[in-house]
Design a protein around this motif. Structure first.
Motif, PDB file in Angstrom:
ATOM      1  N   ALA A   6      -6.436 -28.221   0.981  1.00 43.84           N
ATOM      2  CA  ALA A   6      -6.645 -29.136   2.109  1.00 43.84           C
ATOM      3  C   ALA A   6      -7.352 -30.393   1.614  1.00 43.84           C
ATOM      4  O   ALA A   6      -8.206 -30.322   0.723  1.00 43.84           O
ATOM      5  CB  ALA A   6      -7.483 -28.458   3.185  1.00 43.84           C
ATOM      6  N   THR A   7      -6.991 -31.522   2.191  1.00 44.86           N
ATOM      7  CA  THR A   7      -7.681 -32.782   1.905  1.00 44.86           C
ATOM      8  C   THR A   7      -8.423 -33.191   3.165  1.00 44.86           C
ATOM      9  O   THR A   7      -7.826 -33.256   4.248  1.00 44.86           O
ATOM     10  CB  THR A   7      -6.681 -33.866   1.481  1.00 44.86           C
ATOM     11  N   LEU A   8      -9.716 -33.429   3.028  1.00 43.68           N
ATOM     12  CA  LEU A   8     -10.554 -33.789   4.174  1.00 43.68           C
ATOM     13  C   LEU A   8     -11.125 -35.187   4.003  1.00 43.68           C
ATOM     14  O   LEU A   8     -11.440 -35.601   2.885  1.00 43.68           O
ATOM     15  CB  LEU A   8     -11.731 -32.813   4.310  1.00 43.68           C
ATOM     16  N   PRO A   9     -11.310 -35.882   5.119  1.00 43.25           N
ATOM     17  CA  PRO A   9     -12.041 -37.144   5.062  1.00 43.25           C
ATOM     18  C   PRO A   9     -13.526 -36.841   4.858  1.00 43.25           C
ATOM     19  O   PRO A   9     -13.943 -35.675   4.889  1.00 43.25           O
ATOM     20  CB  PRO A   9     -11.796 -37.750   6.451  1.00 43.25           C
ATOM     21  N   ALA A  10     -14.322 -37.878   4.676  1.00 36.48           N
ATOM     22  CA  ALA A  10     -15.764 -37.683   4.559  1.00 36.48           C
ATOM     23  C   ALA A  10     -16.283 -37.015   5.836  1.00 36.48           C
ATOM     24  O   ALA A  10     -15.833 -37.340   6.940  1.00 36.48           O
ATOM     25  CB  ALA A  10     -16.460 -39.019   4.348  1.00 36.48           C
ATOM     26  N   VAL A  11     -17.181 -36.055   5.666  1.00 35.21           N
ATOM     27  CA  VAL A  11     -17.781 -35.358   6.807  1.00 35.21           C
ATOM     28  C   VAL A  11     -19.279 -35.197   6.565  1.00 35.21           C
ATOM     29  O   VAL A  11     -19.767 -35.358   5.442  1.00 35.21           O
ATOM     30  CB  VAL A  11     -17.149 -33.969   7.055  1.00 35.21           C
ATOM     31  N   THR A  83     -17.973 -35.617  12.183  1.00 31.52           N
ATOM     32  CA  THR A  83     -17.767 -36.984  11.728  1.00 31.52           C
ATOM     33  C   THR A  83     -18.715 -37.937  12.454  1.00 31.52           C
ATOM     34  O   THR A  83     -18.767 -39.116  12.140  1.00 31.52           O
ATOM     35  CB  THR A  83     -16.307 -37.424  11.977  1.00 31.52           C
ATOM     36  N   ALA A  84     -19.444 -37.413  13.428  1.00 32.62           N
ATOM     37  CA  ALA A  84     -20.344 -38.227  14.245  1.00 32.62           C
ATOM     38  C   ALA A  84     -21.729 -38.340  13.600  1.00 32.62           C
ATOM     39  O   ALA A  84     -22.066 -37.594  12.682  1.00 32.62           O
ATOM     40  CB  ALA A  84     -20.480 -37.606  15.636  1.00 32.62           C
ATOM     41  N   ASP A  85     -22.522 -39.279  14.117  1.00 29.21           N
ATOM     42  CA  ASP A  85     -23.914 -39.370  13.688  1.00 29.21           C
ATOM     43  C   ASP A  85     -24.660 -38.154  14.212  1.00 29.21           C
ATOM     44  O   ASP A  85     -24.528 -37.805  15.395  1.00 29.21           O
ATOM     45  CB  ASP A  85     -24.562 -40.654  14.223  1.00 29.21           C
ATOM     46  N   PRO A  86     -25.452 -37.507  13.368  1.00 29.16           N
ATOM     47  CA  PRO A  86     -26.125 -36.279  13.795  1.00 29.16           C
ATOM     48  C   PRO A  86     -27.317 -36.576  14.704  1.00 29.16           C
ATOM     49  O   PRO A  86     -27.978 -37.605  14.557  1.00 29.16           O
ATOM     50  CB  PRO A  86     -26.591 -35.655  12.487  1.00 29.16           C
ATOM     51  N   PRO A  87     -27.608 -35.665  15.626  1.00 29.57           N
ATOM     52  CA  PRO A  87     -28.818 -35.803  16.430  1.00 29.57           C
ATOM     53  C   PRO A  87     -30.057 -35.698  15.543  1.00 29.57           C
ATOM     54  O   PRO A  87     -30.017 -35.083  14.468  1.00 29.57           O
ATOM     55  CB  PRO A  87     -28.754 -34.617  17.396  1.00 29.57           C
ATOM     56  N   ALA A  88     -31.150 -36.281  15.986  1.00 24.18           N
ATOM     57  CA  ALA A  88     -32.409 -36.207  15.249  1.00 24.18           C
ATOM     58  C   ALA A  88     -32.842 -34.749  15.101  1.00 24.18           C
ATOM     59  O   ALA A  88     -32.542 -33.902  15.942  1.00 24.18           O
ATOM     60  CB  ALA A  88     -33.478 -37.006  15.974  1.00 24.18           C
TER      61      ALA A  88
END
Length: 162
Positions: A6-11, A83-88
């Motif tokens: 599998a090829t994944l984008p940055a995560v 792929t989202a910004d993580p919560p604090a």
């Protein structure tokens, strides 16, 4: 071995991390204690943040000793891929885009998973045009039957052409 590439984008792998010793056989009590200390509602919250492969709650091993020596330390993260910004307040492992060998396992847990992990080094990699590349090693638990002590998992290993 049941394997796919599998090829994944940055995560981002996000969750709760701890340093633990590597134990090759059986349950790692340090990891078990870490996961047990995470409230069930926190694991549900993490699952809601998962928006990419690998899916579900993940067991992530990072910063491994190159020789995978028994007793060497690693970073273990109980979390999810996003792929989202993580919560604090969450630990984050940034993973660049890349190729992964994905091994599906079924059977007694954790024995079937540990046997497959060992077989990647002794059987699969020597016969394939791939080698490990730097990056975390990820286990996605697809199904678990506590009464039977069995599980279906995917082991994600970062690879590059040999």
């Amino acid at each position: 071995m049941d394997t796919r590439i599998a090829t994944l984008p940055a995560v981002r792998l996000i969750g709760h991390a701890v340093r633990v010793p590597l134990i090759h056989t059986g349950e790692n009590p340090h990891i078990a204690a870490h996961v047990a200390a995470i409230p069930a509602e926190e694991t549900r919250r993490l699952k809601d943040l998962n928006d990419t492969e690998p899916s579900g709650v993940l067991a992530v091993s990072d910063d491994l000793d190159p020789d995978r020596a028994e007793g060497s330390e690693l970073t273990y993260l109980h979390g999810v891929a996003t792929t989202a910004d993580p919560p604090a307040g969450l630990d984050v492992i940034e993973v660049p885009a890349g190729t992964w060998a994905v091994f599906r396992t079924e059977g007694p847990h954790p024995a079937a998973l540990q046997e497959a992990w060992a077989a990647t080094a002794t059987t699969w990699f020597p016969s394939q045009p791939w080698r490990l590349r730097p990056g975390p090693e990820i286990v996605a638990m697809l199904a678990f039957d506590a009464a039977a002590g069995t599980a279906t998992c995917e082991l994600w290993l970062p690879v590059e052409p040999a």
